[in-house]
Design a protein around this motif. Structure first.
Motif, PDB file in Angstrom:
ATOM      1  N   PRO A 181       0.822  -1.203   0.000  1.00 10.18           N
ATOM      2  CA  PRO A 181       0.000   0.000   0.000  1.00 10.18           C
ATOM      3  C   PRO A 181       0.856   1.254   0.000  1.00 10.18           C
ATOM      4  CG  PRO A 181       0.211  -0.792   2.220  1.00 10.18           C
ATOM      5  CD  PRO A 181       0.982  -1.750   1.353  1.00 10.18           C
ATOM      6  N   ASP A 182       0.223   2.362  -0.324  1.00 15.38           N
ATOM      7  CA  ASP A 182       0.843   3.667  -0.159  1.00 15.38           C
ATOM      8  C   ASP A 182       0.282   4.283   1.099  1.00 15.38           C
ATOM      9  OD1 ASP A 182       2.280   3.449  -2.409  1.00 15.38           O
ATOM     10  OD2 ASP A 182       0.854   4.504  -3.698  1.00 15.38           O
ATOM     11  N   LEU A 183       1.058   4.250   2.156  1.00 12.38           N
ATOM     12  CA  LEU A 183       0.605   4.838   3.417  1.00 12.38           C
ATOM     13  C   LEU A 183       1.351   6.138   3.644  1.00 12.38           C
ATOM     14  CD1 LEU A 183       0.342   1.801   5.841  1.00 12.38           C
ATOM     15  CD2 LEU A 183      -1.457   2.961   4.583  1.00 12.38           C
ATOM     16  N   ALA A 184       0.574   7.189   3.900  1.00  8.60           N
ATOM     17  CA  ALA A 184       1.202   8.481   4.147  1.00  8.60           C
ATOM     18  C   ALA A 184       1.896   8.428   5.494  1.00  8.60           C
ATOM     19  CB  ALA A 184       0.153   9.589   4.130  1.00  8.60           C
ATOM     20  N   GLY A 185       3.103   8.935   5.542  1.00 10.59           N
ATOM     21  CA  GLY A 185       3.842   8.927   6.796  1.00 10.59           C
ATOM     22  C   GLY A 185       4.527  10.246   7.035  1.00 10.59           C
ATOM     23  N   ASN A 186       5.735  10.179   7.579  1.00  7.60           N
ATOM     24  CA  ASN A 186       6.454  11.405   7.883  1.00  7.60           C
ATOM     25  C   ASN A 186       6.901  12.081   6.599  1.00  7.60           C
ATOM     26  OD1 ASN A 186       6.191  10.707  10.531  1.00  7.60           O
ATOM     27  ND2 ASN A 186       8.123   9.583  10.572  1.00  7.60           N
ATOM     28  N   ARG A 187       7.033  13.393   6.666  1.00  8.48           N
ATOM     29  CA  ARG A 187       7.406  14.162   5.486  1.00  8.48           C
ATOM     30  C   ARG A 187       8.825  14.686   5.682  1.00  8.48           C
ATOM     31  NH1 ARG A 187       3.283  16.285   5.163  1.00  8.48           N
ATOM     32  NH2 ARG A 187       2.396  15.271   3.343  1.00  8.48           N
ATOM     33  N   ASP A 188       9.586  14.634   4.631  1.00  5.52           N
ATOM     34  CA  ASP A 188      10.966  15.089   4.689  1.00  5.52           C
ATOM     35  C   ASP A 188      11.292  15.741   3.366  1.00  5.52           C
ATOM     36  OD1 ASP A 188      14.187  13.508   5.350  1.00  5.52           O
ATOM     37  OD2 ASP A 188      13.503  15.588   5.437  1.00  5.52           O
ATOM     38  N   ARG A 189      12.358  16.459   3.294  1.00  5.13           N
ATOM     39  CA  ARG A 189      12.797  17.047   2.038  1.00  5.13           C
ATOM     40  C   ARG A 189      13.982  16.264   1.508  1.00  5.13           C
ATOM     41  NH1 ARG A 189      11.475  22.168   4.175  1.00  5.13           N
ATOM     42  NH2 ARG A 189       9.715  23.056   3.044  1.00  5.13           N
ATOM     43  N   GLY A 190      14.088  16.198   0.201  1.00  2.86           N
ATOM     44  CA  GLY A 190      15.199  15.502  -0.406  1.00  2.86           C
ATOM     45  C   GLY A 190      15.248  15.783  -1.877  1.00  2.86           C
ATOM     46  N   SER A 191      15.856  14.892  -2.606  1.00  8.69           N
ATOM     47  CA  SER A 191      15.989  15.084  -4.042  1.00  8.69           C
ATOM     48  C   SER A 191      14.670  14.810  -4.725  1.00  8.69           C
ATOM     49  CB  SER A 191      17.069  14.135  -4.583  1.00  8.69           C
ATOM     50  OG  SER A 191      16.635  12.804  -4.445  1.00  8.69           O
TER      51      SER A 191
ATOM     52  N   GLY B 205       5.542  16.068  -8.459  1.00 10.32           N
ATOM     53  CA  GLY B 205       4.871  15.085  -9.297  1.00 10.32           C
ATOM     54  C   GLY B 205       3.914  14.223  -8.508  1.00 10.32           C
ATOM     55  N   GLY B 206       4.372  13.720  -7.340  1.00  8.82           N
ATOM     56  CA  GLY B 206       3.538  12.825  -6.568  1.00  8.82           C
ATOM     57  C   GLY B 206       2.336  13.501  -5.978  1.00  8.82           C
ATOM     58  N   LEU B 207       2.459  14.780  -5.633  1.00  3.46           N
ATOM     59  CA  LEU B 207       1.368  15.522  -5.015  1.00  3.46           C
ATOM     60  C   LEU B 207       0.151  15.524  -5.900  1.00  3.46           C
ATOM     61  CD1 LEU B 207       0.885  17.682  -2.576  1.00  3.46           C
ATOM     62  CD2 LEU B 207       1.114  19.311  -4.409  1.00  3.46           C
ATOM     63  N   GLY B 208       0.324  15.937  -7.149  1.00  3.83           N
ATOM     64  CA  GLY B 208      -0.817  15.997  -8.055  1.00  3.83           C
ATOM     65  C   GLY B 208      -1.280  14.627  -8.489  1.00  3.83           C
ATOM     66  N   LEU B 209      -0.353  13.644  -8.544  1.00  6.41           N
ATOM     67  CA  LEU B 209      -0.701  12.322  -9.031  1.00  6.41           C
ATOM     68  C   LEU B 209      -1.725  11.649  -8.138  1.00  6.41           C
ATOM     69  CD1 LEU B 209      -0.201  10.011 -10.994  1.00  6.41           C
ATOM     70  CD2 LEU B 209       1.657   9.251  -9.504  1.00  6.41           C
TER      71      LEU B 209
ATOM     72  N   GLU C 113      -4.131  12.895   0.240  1.00 11.45           N
ATOM     73  CA  GLU C 113      -3.132  11.840   0.095  1.00 11.45           C
ATOM     74  C   GLU C 113      -3.285  10.784   1.182  1.00 11.45           C
ATOM     75  OE1 GLU C 113       0.630  13.865  -0.045  1.00 11.45           O
ATOM     76  OE2 GLU C 113       0.695  13.680  -2.214  1.00 11.45           O
ATOM     77  N   ARG C 114      -3.617  11.222   2.386  1.00 10.04           N
ATOM     78  CA  ARG C 114      -3.808  10.260   3.463  1.00 10.04           C
ATOM     79  C   ARG C 114      -5.085   9.451   3.240  1.00 10.04           C
ATOM     80  NH1 ARG C 114       0.282  12.599   6.421  1.00 10.04           N
ATOM     81  NH2 ARG C 114       0.714  11.035   7.989  1.00 10.04           N
ATOM     82  N   VAL C 115      -6.094  10.095   2.682  1.00  9.30           N
ATOM     83  CA  VAL C 115      -7.311   9.364   2.330  1.00  9.30           C
ATOM     84  C   VAL C 115      -6.996   8.306   1.274  1.00  9.30           C
ATOM     85  CG1 VAL C 115      -9.537   9.581   1.155  1.00  9.30           C
ATOM     86  CG2 VAL C 115      -8.932  11.181   2.970  1.00  9.30           C
ATOM     87  N   ALA C 116      -6.238   8.704   0.253  1.00  7.92           N
ATOM     88  CA  ALA C 116      -5.868   7.747  -0.792  1.00  7.92           C
ATOM     89  C   ALA C 116      -5.037   6.603  -0.220  1.00  7.92           C
ATOM     90  CB  ALA C 116      -5.102   8.466  -1.902  1.00  7.92           C
ATOM     91  N   ALA C 117      -4.119   6.942   0.692  1.00  9.97           N
ATOM     92  CA  ALA C 117      -3.299   5.898   1.309  1.00  9.97           C
ATOM     93  C   ALA C 117      -4.157   4.956   2.144  1.00  9.97           C
ATOM     94  CB  ALA C 117      -2.224   6.549   2.181  1.00  9.97           C
TER      95      ALA C 117
END
Length: 481
Positions: free
Chosen positions: A50-60, A80-84, A249-253
């Motif tokens: 599954p795609d489970l929303a978790g902690n958010r971090d910054r990266g590449s 990209g992932g946000l809108g997807l 996103e959390r709903v989708a997850a």
């Protein structure tokens, strides 16, 4: 929630870096721990996570995956992932509406925008009228919506006017506040959150929300319903709602996790033999000229013997594959009904193209639901057939009784004519017979004698008419195998 820049994330520019600054990449780490998930995947013949929303971090901005033995960690670029994920559930226009102010009703104005004495004291503790009014607006809107939209200029004028009258300030000063520094409004919102005893959506609050959404997603699959439930949950927990994309996103997850939860609960039912039987339901069966899926999903339209026989054949088919012994009690009834509804609305080709972890729970739920519905339908159709025959017999009985009444009426008239001769004292006894045959007629007397009425049983012959109609009902009988 608090982002890595310590900006309160509630929706737009004051809500933080996720929605207000899309050009800045972010990524999500999506952990999942479900025990024997690898065994579940192997039993249905596929790998799924599954795609489970978790902690958010910054990266590449690159995406990479890492299997940690328990699940899948997926790092996805923010832009990209946000809108997807969000676009699959809500359109961009709907997301924009969720960020802004909805229309306020008169009842909501009274309920949420009458300041308590402590609220008035808090607002008046700030300098300048525009800060006091801005504080009052944000404070009241937080209790109303559970978050404060970033574009305060879109606040309904009725709200501003009502709060301004309580603070004895000019409503026009709010324009200067909404157009002022965003950092000032963010600092004020932090003070309001602290004053009201609310919390920002941090890591712990986000995990609690995920658990809540997972439990609800097993029961309800509608994204809009889950979104509203999430908002109500956060408001009830006095947690500031993050940006709508984050919630979506959390709903989708949660919906994806619910699908995995479903297959994990029914995987013990998916024996190789049953999987073959379920797959065969999506293929056209030459014996019926359609797929068993389509055949089971369409019930009878009339209580005819042919329709009853067709439903009995469905019942026999379900019993041949032990559908009546399926136990899906581990799934909530709402989930079972939802999956069965998908099966009823899907074609065999469309369902066969779904992944096994999606297809098999749908077919199992459809079979389980059909085993109950078809039995009820057979009983209902047979009852309708019996009721129809009984109603027809009653109608025929009424016609028979009406005809009998007309015949008796003719007899009464004849008797009246006979009595008029017999009871006449001027007619001699030896002339009675001759007068009757002359006045009434021998043919009429003989016809009346031949049509004499037979005494009726207590039910006036209703049971006899029902029995005569049972040849129609007997056509429903099927041969025993």
């Amino acid at each position: 929630m608090l982002g890595s820049d310590n900006v309160l994330d509630t929706g737009e520019e004051m809500v933080g870096v996720l929605d207000a600054q899309p050009e800045r990449c972010r990524r999500q780490h999506i952990p999942f721990d479900h025990g024997d998930v690898d065994d579940v995947a192997s039993r249905v013949g596929v790998g799924f996570y599954p795609d489970l929303a978790g902690n958010r971090d910054r990266g590449s901005s690159t995406s990479r995956r890492k299997n940690n033995g328990k699940g899948l960690w997926r790092c996805r670029a923010g832009c990209g992932g946000l809108g997807l994920m969000a676009s699959r559930l809500f359109s961009d226009a709907e997301i924009d509406l969720l960020r802004g102010f909805p229309e306020v009703t008169p009842e909501e104005l009274i309920r949420f925008f009458d300041l308590e004495p402590t609220d008035l004291g808090f607002a008046r503790s700030f300098r300048t009228d525009r800060n006091r009014l801005g504080i009052a607006v944000q404070l009241s809107v937080l209790g109303w919506l559970g978050f404060v939209p970033g574009d305060l200029a879109g606040c309904p004028t009725g709200i501003v006017a009502r709060l301004a009258s309580q603070l004895d300030v000019d409503p026009a000063v709010f324009d200067a506040y909404s157009a002022g520094r965003s950092q000032t409004r963010t600092d004020h919102l932090r003070d309001i959150v602290s004053f009201l005893g609310w919390r920002s959506c941090g890591e712990i609050e986000a995990k609690d929300l995920d658990l809540f959404l997972l439990a609800r997603a097993v029961e309800h699959d509608s994204p809009s319903v889950l979104f509203l439930l999430a908002c109500d949950y956060l408001k009830g927990a006095r947690v500031v709602r993050p940006g709508p994309v984050v919630v979506v996103e959390r709903v989708a997850a949660a919906r994806e996790a619910a699908k995995l939860e479903t297959i994990a609960k029914v995987v013990h039912l998916l024996t190789p033999e049953r999987c073959v039987q379920l797959d065969a339901m999506c293929v056209v069966d030459s014996a019926i000229g359609a797929t068993r899926l389509h055949w089971l999903s369409h019930g009878a339209t009339t209580p005819s013997p042919a329709a009853v026989k067709a439903e009995i054949d469905k019942l026999a088919f379900g019993r041949s594959i032990n559908a009546h012994t399926l136990d899906l009690s581990m799934l909530p009834m709402e989930r079972q009904r939802f999956l069965a509804m998908i099966g009823q609305r899907s074609s065999g080709r469309a369902l066969s193209r779904r992944d096994p972890e999606r297809r098999y729970p749908i077919l199992l739920s459809l079979l389980c639901q059909t085993a109950v519905d078809v039995l009820d339908e057979v009983v209902a159709l047979f009852d309708q057939a019996i009721s129809g025959r009984e109603s027809l017999a009653r109608h025929r009985l009424q016609e028979r009784l009406a005809q009998r009444a007309r015949t008796l009426e003719d007899g009464v008239e004849l008797l009246s004519e006979i009595l008029s001769v017999v009871a006449d004292p001027d007619v001699a006894d030896e002339d009675v017979g001759r007068r009757l045959r002359t006045a009434i007629g021998m043919d009429k007397l003989q016809a009346a004698h031949a049509a004499k009425a037979v005494p009726l049983p207590r039910d006036h012959g209703h049971l006899e008419l029902v029995s005569a109609s049972f040849n129609y009902v007997r056509r429903v009988r099927t041969r025993r195998p």
